[in-house]
Design an enzyme around this catalytic site. Structure first.
Site, PDB file in Angstrom:
ATOM      1  N   HIS A 107       0.858  -1.202   0.000  1.00 48.53           N
ATOM      2  CA  HIS A 107       0.000   0.000   0.000  1.00 48.53           C
ATOM      3  C   HIS A 107       0.885   1.240   0.000  1.00 48.53           C
ATOM      4  CE1 HIS A 107      -3.920   1.986   1.301  1.00 48.53           C
ATOM      5  NE2 HIS A 107      -3.036   2.962   1.338  1.00 48.53           N
ATOM      6  N   HIS A 149       1.493   5.083  -1.961  1.00 48.59           N
ATOM      7  CA  HIS A 149       1.041   6.118  -2.911  1.00 48.59           C
ATOM      8  C   HIS A 149       2.250   6.539  -3.737  1.00 48.59           C
ATOM      9  CE1 HIS A 149      -3.019   6.611  -1.113  1.00 48.59           C
ATOM     10  NE2 HIS A 149      -2.383   6.084  -0.081  1.00 48.59           N
ATOM     11  N   GLU A 159      -5.947  16.856   0.848  1.00 48.30           N
ATOM     12  CA  GLU A 159      -7.101  17.133   1.715  1.00 48.30           C
ATOM     13  C   GLU A 159      -7.049  18.519   2.351  1.00 48.30           C
ATOM     14  OE1 GLU A 159      -5.386  14.207   2.063  1.00 48.30           O
ATOM     15  OE2 GLU A 159      -6.784  12.521   2.318  1.00 48.30           O
ATOM     16  N   ARG A 180     -14.734  10.627   4.019  1.00 48.80           N
ATOM     17  CA  ARG A 180     -14.283  10.971   2.661  1.00 48.80           C
ATOM     18  C   ARG A 180     -14.656   9.888   1.652  1.00 48.80           C
ATOM     19  NH1 ARG A 180      -8.298  11.097   4.551  1.00 48.80           N
ATOM     20  NH2 ARG A 180      -9.316   9.596   5.953  1.00 48.80           N
ATOM     21  N   ARG A 195      -5.757   2.130  13.272  1.00 46.51           N
ATOM     22  CA  ARG A 195      -5.940   3.585  13.390  1.00 46.51           C
ATOM     23  C   ARG A 195      -6.675   3.958  14.676  1.00 46.51           C
ATOM     24  NH1 ARG A 195      -8.115   5.944   8.379  1.00 46.51           N
ATOM     25  NH2 ARG A 195      -7.999   7.875   9.519  1.00 46.51           N
ATOM     26  N   ASP A 218       1.598   2.885   3.731  1.00 46.98           N
ATOM     27  CA  ASP A 218       0.867   4.091   3.321  1.00 46.98           C
ATOM     28  C   ASP A 218       1.879   5.175   2.905  1.00 46.98           C
ATOM     29  OD1 ASP A 218      -1.993   5.980   4.682  1.00 46.98           O
ATOM     30  OD2 ASP A 218      -1.434   5.392   2.661  1.00 46.98           O
ATOM     31  N   SER A 276      -1.007  10.926   2.408  1.00 50.58           N
ATOM     32  CA  SER A 276      -1.122  11.957   3.440  1.00 50.58           C
ATOM     33  C   SER A 276      -1.670  11.308   4.716  1.00 50.58           C
ATOM     34  CB  SER A 276      -2.085  13.064   2.988  1.00 50.58           C
ATOM     35  OG  SER A 276      -3.392  12.513   2.814  1.00 50.58           O
TER      36      SER A 276
HETATM   37  C1  FWO Z   1      -4.846   7.682   5.819  1.00 53.42           C
HETATM   38  C2  FWO Z   1      -4.177   8.177   2.132  1.00 53.42           C
HETATM   39  C3  FWO Z   1      -6.106   8.576   5.914  1.00 53.42           C
HETATM   40  C4  FWO Z   1      -4.124  10.057   0.524  1.00 53.42           C
HETATM   41  O1  FWO Z   1      -7.027   8.212   6.671  1.00 53.42           O
HETATM   42  O2  FWO Z   1      -5.816   7.026   3.336  1.00 53.42           O
HETATM   43  O3  FWO Z   1      -6.123   9.594   5.216  1.00 53.42           O
HETATM   44  O4  FWO Z   1      -5.015  10.038  -0.327  1.00 53.42           O
HETATM   45  O5  FWO Z   1      -2.936  10.324   0.280  1.00 53.42           O
HETATM   46  N1  FWO Z   1      -4.176   7.967   4.563  1.00 53.42           N
HETATM   47  N2  FWO Z   1      -5.823   9.966   2.281  1.00 53.42           N
HETATM   48  C5  FWO Z   1      -3.870   7.989   6.951  1.00 53.42           C
HETATM   49  C6  FWO Z   1      -4.319   7.410   8.285  1.00 53.42           C
HETATM   50  C7  FWO Z   1      -4.240   5.895   8.255  1.00 53.42           C
HETATM   51  C8  FWO Z   1      -3.396   7.943   9.365  1.00 53.42           C
HETATM   52  C9  FWO Z   1      -4.800   7.665   3.393  1.00 53.42           C
HETATM   53  C10 FWO Z   1      -4.456   9.660   1.962  1.00 53.42           C
HETATM   54 ZN    ZN Z   2      -6.010   4.883   3.196  1.00 50.89          ZN
END
Ligand code: FWO
Ligand code: ZN
Length: 390
Positions: free
Chosen positions: A60, A62, A69, A162, A226, A285, A289
């Site tokens: 996982h 990016h 965001e 989201r 989380r 991750d 973000s």
């Molecule tokens: C998590 C990736 C979150 C992106 O909940 O899902 O946002 O699009 O780059 N990250 N939204 C981070 C938590 C697990 C701490 C993403 C992010």
């Molecule tokens: Zn995620």
């Protein structure tokens, strides 16, 4: 060709002190006192006092960057080759996240090809948070069957403010199409599921396991650590329904959710609760973000995930949580390899790919990294830089 001599080999099972011969990008021979045929250009790497592990698999990442965001200035940067190599990661699966608009499948595939050319092994998931899934061909099944690097779908967001607020039958359809795409293409057909902080938590996954013929191995819910509530529900899901759970290793102290469970602690918690050691994975991750929203859902800042956190949490599982190196390594090698249906990854065995990490036996500090048989890091120094890295 490289001959790594007298290292403690963790395949991830503990095989004891052995020699490992690589050549042509593969592990050719594992045994005692293998002769160093210098004549054939074999270069010897001294493994004494060190452990040899499979290259890490990060399911996982990016790789293109993610985020956004907090507005355009918070779009996170893409992955650089040394971010992976310095963390012992030799295989990554790229994904899109919240922003499935300015981040595209075309771009994701190009970035995956770029990293593959630079020396690591890459795959991608089709889609992003959104439902309906934003694919390349217009169909989840076709993306998986027709695009070689597409091994599944994700990260599909549920239980999150989201998400697209999908209904459970829409979710089941995505898992069904992904599964059949995998079956028809000999690939994993894995749905990587983004778990948010919503109270429904794993309800949709329980629905798929209980009300359809689809096995839990086509679903990998991530960010299970989380919150403690989600961690506990994830453990129950794994124990009672044979589900798989993925713990996120990136965390940003500045933006830490007070309720977050450190991945290495979460692994220990799951194993002590009786979850099968084959059902827990880590992923970083990386470059995603790590945004924080306040109680009214207002953006309150963000950090950036790091691929290097994958190795850190594996190390901490051993050095801080007291788990065996085998138990810790499974979560970043054998288990993701099994879910992703990558038989030549995540294990040290003759015929497997020569993706290897050599580290100090006591500190687990990374010394040498091989990816597809090429030395990418040696004596703690990253040698293979990305095209535009210094
Ligand atoms: C998590 C990736 C979150 C992106 O909940 O899902 O946002 O699009 O780059 N990250 N939204 C981070 C938590 C697990 C701490 C993403 C992010
Ligand atoms: Zn995620």
């Amino acid at each position: 060709m490289y001959l790594i001599k007298n290292a403690g080999v963790y395949a991830p099972e503990d095989l004891g002190e052995l020699d490992v011969l690589t050549g042509g990008g593969q592990i050719l021979k594992i045994g005692k006192n293998l002769p160093a045929e210098e004549a054939y250009g074999v270069e010897v790497i001294d493994g004494r006092g060190k452990v040899l592990m499979p290259g890490l698999i990060d399911a996982h990442v990016h790789i293109l960057g993610g985020g956004g965001e907090g507005g355009a200035r918070t779009r996170t940067p893409e992955l650089m080759l040394s971010d992976a190599v310095s963390g012992g990661v030799t295989t990554v699966v790229g994904c899109l996240g919240t922003d499935g608009c300015t981040r595209t499948m075309e771009n994701l595939l190009a970035k995956a090809k770029g990293l593959e050319e630079e020396g690591i092994t890459t795959y991608v998931y089709t889609g992003s948070y959104q439902v309906p899934v934003r694919t390349l061909t217009g169909s989840v099944m076709d993306d998986i069957i027709l695009l070689e690097k597409v091994v599944g779908t994700g990260e599909i967001a549920i239980s999150d403010h989201r998400s697209s607020q999908p209904r459970k039958k829409e979710f089941a359809r995505i898992v069904a199409d992904t599964r059949v795409g995998g079956i028809l293409s000999g690939k994993a057909g894995l749905v990587n599921i983004h778990m948010g902080d919503g109270e429904d938590r794993l309800k949709f996954l329980r629905y798929v396991v209980k009300k359809t013929e689809i096995p839990p191995s086509n679903m990998l819910p991530t960010h299970i650590n989380r919150s403690m509530a989600l961690m506990e529900e994830g453990i129950d899901y794994a124990k009672t329904l044979g589900g798989y759970i993925d713990l996120t290793t990136s965390s940003d102290p500045e933006h830490l959710d007070p309720d977050e469970v450190k991945a290495s602690a979460g692994l220990k918690m799951a194993l002590e609760a009786g979850v099968s050691p084959d059902h827990v994975t880590f992923s970083s991750d990386g470059q995603g973000s790590l945004p924080v929203f306040d109680a009214e859902g207002r953006f309150a800042g963000l950090g950036v995930g790091k691929v290097a956190s994958l190795y850190r949490e594996m190390k901490d599982a051993v050095l801080e949580e007291g788990l065996s190196l085998t138990d810790a390594l499974r979560a970043v090698s054998k288990n993701p390899a099994a879910l992703l249906k990558l038989p030549n990854k995540g294990r040290i065995a003759e015929g497997a790919d020569a993706d290897l990490v050599l580290a100090d036996r006591d500190t687990l500090a990374i010394d040498t990294v091989l990816a597809k048989g090429r030395v990418m890091m040696r004596d703690g120094q990253v040698l293979a830089k990305g095209t535009f890295e210094r």
